[in-house]
Design a protein around this motif. Structure first.
Motif, PDB file in Angstrom:
ATOM      1  N   ALA A  53       0.860  -1.190   0.000  1.00 38.55           N
ATOM      2  CA  ALA A  53       0.000   0.000   0.000  1.00 38.55           C
ATOM      3  C   ALA A  53       0.890   1.232   0.000  1.00 38.55           C
ATOM      4  N   LYS A  54       0.468   2.267  -0.703  1.00 42.58           N
ATOM      5  CA  LYS A  54       1.229   3.505  -0.746  1.00 42.58           C
ATOM      6  C   LYS A  54       0.981   4.332   0.512  1.00 42.58           C
ATOM      7  N   ARG A  55       1.766   5.379   0.680  1.00 46.74           N
ATOM      8  CA  ARG A  55       1.651   6.238   1.844  1.00 46.74           C
ATOM      9  C   ARG A  55       0.200   6.714   2.044  1.00 46.74           C
ATOM     10  N   GLY A  56      -0.289   6.577   3.261  1.00 45.58           N
ATOM     11  CA  GLY A  56      -1.625   7.043   3.599  1.00 45.58           C
ATOM     12  C   GLY A  56      -2.730   6.044   3.343  1.00 45.58           C
TER      13      GLY A  56
ATOM     14  N   ILE B  68      -5.921  -4.566  -1.523  1.00 43.03           N
ATOM     15  CA  ILE B  68      -6.886  -5.303  -2.340  1.00 43.03           C
ATOM     16  C   ILE B  68      -6.543  -6.785  -2.274  1.00 43.03           C
ATOM     17  N   ILE B  69      -7.402  -7.557  -1.605  1.00 44.22           N
ATOM     18  CA  ILE B  69      -7.198  -8.986  -1.425  1.00 44.22           C
ATOM     19  C   ILE B  69      -8.350  -9.719  -2.114  1.00 44.22           C
ATOM     20  N   SER B  70      -8.007 -10.559  -3.097  1.00 43.55           N
ATOM     21  CA  SER B  70      -9.027 -11.299  -3.868  1.00 43.55           C
ATOM     22  C   SER B  70     -10.077 -10.347  -4.428  1.00 43.55           C
ATOM     23  N   GLY B  71      -9.618  -9.180  -4.876  1.00 42.40           N
ATOM     24  CA  GLY B  71     -10.494  -8.218  -5.516  1.00 42.40           C
ATOM     25  C   GLY B  71     -11.289  -7.342  -4.578  1.00 42.40           C
ATOM     26  N   LYS B  72     -11.099  -7.508  -3.263  1.00 39.91           N
ATOM     27  CA  LYS B  72     -11.856  -6.714  -2.294  1.00 39.91           C
ATOM     28  C   LYS B  72     -10.911  -5.920  -1.396  1.00 39.91           C
ATOM     29  N   PRO B  73     -11.284  -4.681  -1.085  1.00 36.98           N
ATOM     30  CA  PRO B  73     -10.452  -3.890  -0.156  1.00 36.98           C
ATOM     31  C   PRO B  73     -10.555  -4.451   1.258  1.00 36.98           C
TER      32      PRO B  73
ATOM     33  N   SER C 171      -8.774  -3.981   5.261  1.00 31.05           N
ATOM     34  CA  SER C 171      -7.933  -3.106   6.066  1.00 31.05           C
ATOM     35  C   SER C 171      -6.638  -3.810   6.460  1.00 31.05           C
ATOM     36  N   ILE C 172      -5.562  -3.046   6.472  1.00 35.19           N
ATOM     37  CA  ILE C 172      -4.259  -3.596   6.855  1.00 35.19           C
ATOM     38  C   ILE C 172      -4.294  -4.098   8.288  1.00 35.19           C
ATOM     39  N   ASN C 173      -4.936  -3.355   9.173  1.00 32.85           N
ATOM     40  CA  ASN C 173      -4.979  -3.761  10.574  1.00 32.85           C
ATOM     41  C   ASN C 173      -5.689  -5.097  10.763  1.00 32.85           C
ATOM     42  N   SER C 174      -6.758  -5.339  10.014  1.00 39.03           N
ATOM     43  CA  SER C 174      -7.467  -6.612  10.155  1.00 39.03           C
ATOM     44  C   SER C 174      -6.608  -7.767   9.647  1.00 39.03           C
ATOM     45  N   ILE C 175      -5.849  -7.528   8.587  1.00 34.07           N
ATOM     46  CA  ILE C 175      -4.939  -8.565   8.081  1.00 34.07           C
ATOM     47  C   ILE C 175      -3.864  -8.876   9.109  1.00 34.07           C
ATOM     48  N   LEU C 176      -3.308  -7.820   9.719  1.00 36.63           N
ATOM     49  CA  LEU C 176      -2.267  -8.026  10.721  1.00 36.63           C
ATOM     50  C   LEU C 176      -2.805  -8.759  11.946  1.00 36.63           C
ATOM     51  N   ARG C 177      -4.044  -8.460  12.332  1.00 36.40           N
ATOM     52  CA  ARG C 177      -4.634  -9.186  13.458  1.00 36.40           C
ATOM     53  C   ARG C 177      -4.771 -10.672  13.142  1.00 36.40           C
ATOM     54  N   GLU C 178      -5.156 -10.980  11.911  1.00 35.92           N
ATOM     55  CA  GLU C 178      -5.284 -12.376  11.496  1.00 35.92           C
ATOM     56  C   GLU C 178      -3.924 -13.073  11.486  1.00 35.92           C
ATOM     57  N   ILE C 179      -2.935 -12.396  10.937  1.00 35.39           N
ATOM     58  CA  ILE C 179      -1.580 -12.978  10.891  1.00 35.39           C
ATOM     59  C   ILE C 179      -1.075 -13.196  12.307  1.00 35.39           C
TER      60      ILE C 179
END
Length: 230
Positions: free
Chosen positions: A201-204, A209-214, A216-224
């Motif tokens: 993701a660029k600044r800000g 986009i995961i599997s064509g859907k936006p 949030s980075i925070n939700s991905i990090l929580r899952e990881i």
């Protein structure tokens, strides 16, 4: 600033401790008054202190912080400081961060880096160890045991340039050797290793986009983070 938001949500107290830190010295609780201070803040940042026995209230960078039961020992050139810290207010802090006490101990020496150990920063019997540069302003790395089982769950380290200034932050959840998060401080780009490949993701930008859907980075990090706990 995205990296501040990320680190606050990821490690809560740990990030603020790096930037807002005050401890009173030459004291012994239950008898000896607090008489001196050591502190960390960005250059030019004023810190205001209120002293009540062995409790110190510090106001800086918009954060009001309480330090109590401050204990300092010096031996063979090393300085050991331990104290309880809690945040009373601050615009960047979440409600669950307020009034929760973290036990912190730091070991320092004039010629080497500084080590800080924190307990119960996230309110889940967690433990963290942080290695800072000698001037205490920048962090080399920290490791976190989120559930208090004695096994470290998360490694974060900072890439420095030739002058010692931070240029990139890298996180490895599970400490399995596969980096999961990278943030380039200069370009503002954030990259997350998810579902077997890197997404950037660029600044800000707060979403990928995961599997064509936006998403949030925070939700991905929580899952990881959840999937990589030991």
């Amino acid at each position: 600033m995205k990296i501040i938001s990320y680190l606050l949500s990821l490690c809560g107290i740990i990030f603020i401790v790096q930037q807002v830190y005050a401890v009173a010295g030459e004291n012994q609780e239950h008898g000896n008054p607090v008489t001196s201070f050591s502190k960390i803040a960005e250059d030019g940042t004023a810190m205001n202190f209120e002293i009540d026995g062995n409790t110190v209230i510090a106001n800086t960078l918009g954060v009001k912080t309480r330090y109590r039961d401050i204990d300092i020992h010096e031996s063979n050139g090393f300085r050991l400081e331990s104290y309880y810290q809690s945040f009373l207010k601050g615009a960047l802090l979440k409600k669950e961060d307020l009034n929760r006490e973290t036990l912190i101990a730091t070991l320092s020496h004039p010629t080497i880096g500084n080590v800080a150990v924190g307990h119960n920063a996230l309110g889940a019997n967690d433990n963290g160890i942080e290695l800072r540069q000698r001037d205490k302003k920048d962090t080399y790395l920290f490791v976190v045991d989120y559930d208090g089982d004695g096994l470290m769950d998360h490694l974060s380290y900072t890439v420095l340039d030739s002058s010692g200034s931070p240029v990139k932050i890298v996180d490895d959840y599970g400490m399995d050797g596969q980096a999961d998060y990278k943030h380039d401080i200069k370009t503002g780009e954030t990259s997350v290793f998810y579902q077997g490949k890197w997404h950037t993701a660029k600044r800000g930008e707060q979403e990928l986009i995961i599997s064509g859907k936006p998403t949030s980075i925070n939700s991905i990090l929580r899952e990881i983070k959840k999937n990589n706990r030991k």
